[in-house]
Scaffold this motif. Structure first.
Motif, PDB file in Angstrom:
ATOM      1  N   GLN A  90       2.418 -62.880  25.892  1.00 13.03           N
ATOM      2  CA  GLN A  90       1.514 -63.569  26.802  1.00 13.03           C
ATOM      3  C   GLN A  90       0.686 -64.514  25.949  1.00 13.03           C
ATOM      4  OE1 GLN A  90      -0.627 -60.555  28.921  1.00 13.03           O
ATOM      5  NE2 GLN A  90       1.215 -59.700  29.813  1.00 13.03           N
ATOM      6  N   GLY A  91       0.886 -65.807  26.158  1.00 13.37           N
ATOM      7  CA  GLY A  91       0.268 -66.812  25.309  1.00 13.37           C
ATOM      8  C   GLY A  91      -0.981 -67.446  25.857  1.00 13.37           C
ATOM      9  N   GLY A  92      -1.557 -66.913  26.913  1.00 10.06           N
ATOM     10  CA  GLY A  92      -2.821 -67.431  27.424  1.00 10.06           C
ATOM     11  C   GLY A  92      -2.820 -68.932  27.597  1.00 10.06           C
ATOM     12  N   LEU A  93      -3.620 -69.626  26.791  1.00 15.71           N
ATOM     13  CA  LEU A  93      -3.767 -71.074  26.926  1.00 15.71           C
ATOM     14  C   LEU A  93      -2.500 -71.850  26.613  1.00 15.71           C
ATOM     15  CD1 LEU A  93      -7.312 -71.571  25.400  1.00 15.71           C
ATOM     16  CD2 LEU A  93      -6.669 -71.455  27.806  1.00 15.71           C
ATOM     17  N   GLY A  94      -1.619 -71.307  25.812  1.00 18.12           N
ATOM     18  CA  GLY A  94      -0.385 -72.014  25.510  1.00 18.12           C
ATOM     19  C   GLY A  94       0.268 -71.491  24.250  1.00 18.12           C
ATOM     20  N   VAL A  95       1.537 -71.873  24.066  1.00 16.79           N
ATOM     21  CA  VAL A  95       2.308 -71.458  22.906  1.00 16.79           C
ATOM     22  C   VAL A  95       2.940 -72.694  22.280  1.00 16.79           C
ATOM     23  CG1 VAL A  95       4.326 -70.144  22.137  1.00 16.79           C
ATOM     24  CG2 VAL A  95       2.789 -69.172  23.854  1.00 16.79           C
ATOM     25  N   ARG A  96       2.844 -72.775  20.943  1.00 20.70           N
ATOM     26  CA  ARG A  96       3.518 -73.827  20.192  1.00 20.70           C
ATOM     27  C   ARG A  96       4.462 -73.171  19.212  1.00 20.70           C
ATOM     28  NH1 ARG A  96       3.990 -76.766  15.489  1.00 20.70           N
ATOM     29  NH2 ARG A  96       2.625 -75.382  14.326  1.00 20.70           N
ATOM     30  N   LEU A  97       5.735 -73.597  19.256  1.00 21.18           N
ATOM     31  CA  LEU A  97       6.735 -73.131  18.311  1.00 21.18           C
ATOM     32  C   LEU A  97       7.033 -74.282  17.360  1.00 21.18           C
ATOM     33  CD1 LEU A  97       9.139 -71.264  20.765  1.00 21.18           C
ATOM     34  CD2 LEU A  97       7.273 -70.304  19.400  1.00 21.18           C
ATOM     35  N   GLY A  98       6.695 -74.094  16.092  1.00 19.18           N
ATOM     36  CA  GLY A  98       6.889 -75.129  15.082  1.00 19.18           C
ATOM     37  C   GLY A  98       8.355 -75.363  14.774  1.00 19.18           C
ATOM     38  N   PRO A  99       8.671 -76.341  13.920  1.00 19.91           N
ATOM     39  CA  PRO A  99      10.051 -76.757  13.663  1.00 19.91           C
ATOM     40  C   PRO A  99      10.946 -75.687  13.034  1.00 19.91           C
ATOM     41  CG  PRO A  99       8.523 -77.912  12.208  1.00 19.91           C
ATOM     42  CD  PRO A  99       7.704 -77.149  13.193  1.00 19.91           C
ATOM     43  N   LYS A 100      10.400 -74.678  12.396  1.00 19.26           N
ATOM     44  CA  LYS A 100      11.214 -73.617  11.798  1.00 19.26           C
ATOM     45  C   LYS A 100      10.951 -72.266  12.454  1.00 19.26           C
ATOM     46  CE  LYS A 100      11.899 -76.018   7.600  1.00 19.26           C
ATOM     47  NZ  LYS A 100      12.562 -75.961   6.378  1.00 19.26           N
ATOM     48  N   ALA A 101      10.258 -72.262  13.575  1.00 19.59           N
ATOM     49  CA  ALA A 101       9.915 -71.017  14.262  1.00 19.59           C
ATOM     50  C   ALA A 101      11.151 -70.399  14.904  1.00 19.59           C
ATOM     51  CB  ALA A 101       8.860 -71.283  15.326  1.00 19.59           C
ATOM     52  N   VAL A 102      11.130 -69.070  14.988  1.00 18.45           N
ATOM     53  CA  VAL A 102      12.168 -68.306  15.676  1.00 18.45           C
ATOM     54  C   VAL A 102      11.444 -67.441  16.702  1.00 18.45           C
ATOM     55  CG1 VAL A 102      13.979 -66.575  15.439  1.00 18.45           C
ATOM     56  CG2 VAL A 102      13.632 -68.265  13.625  1.00 18.45           C
ATOM     57  N   PHE A 103      11.897 -67.503  17.966  1.00 24.97           N
ATOM     58  CA  PHE A 103      11.230 -66.773  19.048  1.00 24.97           C
ATOM     59  C   PHE A 103      12.247 -65.985  19.843  1.00 24.97           C
ATOM     60  CE2 PHE A 103       9.578 -66.057  23.230  1.00 24.97           C
ATOM     61  CZ  PHE A 103       8.232 -65.771  23.030  1.00 24.97           C
ATOM     62  N   LYS A 104      11.907 -64.703  20.103  1.00 21.97           N
ATOM     63  CA  LYS A 104      12.743 -63.864  20.965  1.00 21.97           C
ATOM     64  C   LYS A 104      11.818 -63.020  21.822  1.00 21.97           C
ATOM     65  CE  LYS A 104      16.269 -60.302  20.902  1.00 21.97           C
ATOM     66  NZ  LYS A 104      17.064 -59.402  20.068  1.00 21.97           N
ATOM     67  N   GLY A 105      12.022 -63.054  23.129  1.00 20.42           N
ATOM     68  CA  GLY A 105      11.225 -62.246  24.035  1.00 20.42           C
ATOM     69  C   GLY A 105      10.913 -62.976  25.329  1.00 20.42           C
ATOM     70  N   ASP A 106      10.343 -62.243  26.291  1.00 19.30           N
ATOM     71  CA  ASP A 106       9.867 -62.836  27.538  1.00 19.30           C
ATOM     72  C   ASP A 106       8.511 -63.475  27.274  1.00 19.30           C
ATOM     73  OD1 ASP A 106      12.098 -61.772  28.745  1.00 19.30           O
ATOM     74  OD2 ASP A 106      11.040 -60.121  29.710  1.00 19.30           O
TER      75      ASP A 106
END
Length: 142
Positions: A90-106
């Motif tokens: 839950q990212g509240g105000l917002g989420v930023r994924l940078g150029p080398k970020a890895v994200f997994k999940g709802d």
């Protein structure tokens, strides 16, 4: 260096009660449910395998940082340069994924910015076009 505001508004991640805290506060007890809450920002610089990471502030995951958790909740938003692997985020105000970020999940957040090069490896994303209801993506996921 920017000056801290005298007080700031936060929302309890247990009972959703909104209240004011000192601009310098890192943790406190919620006056609504009396449970302890983290109100400061969380900065992750290494591997952090935990059950949950919750804050009324923001979460910053640095380039070599990695969070493995069941629940991640940051009412002030999430800025990720490293890796996030969670059941629900839950990212509240917002989420930023940078150029080398890895994200997994709802994910539930008011906004999402995915920079070129970031990898998203699954999950359900909910970016509502109105006020964010953080209760709609609870600990059990969806």
């Amino acid at each position: 260096m920017a000056r801290q505001p005298a007080t700031r508004k936060v929302q309890c991640y247990h009972c959703r009660h909104r209240f004011d805290v000192s601009g310098r506060a890192q943790s406190t007890s919620c006056p609504g449910c009396y449970k302890p809450v983290i109100v400061g920002d969380v900065v992750v610089t290494t591997l952090k395998p935990v059950t949950e990471v919750r804050t009324c502030g923001s979460i910053v995951v640095k380039k070599k940082g990695r969070i493995i958790a069941r629940v991640i909740e940051a009412h002030g938003g999430i800025d990720c340069e490293g890796a996030i692997d969670a059941k629900t985020v839950q990212g509240g105000l917002g989420v930023r994924l940078g150029p080398k970020a890895v994200f997994k999940g709802d994910l539930l957040a008011l906004s999402l910015r995915v920079e070129e090069g970031a990898r998203v490896t699954g999950g359900f994303f909910d970016i509502p076009n109105n006020d964010l209801d953080l209760t709609s993506l609870g600990e059990e996921g969806s």
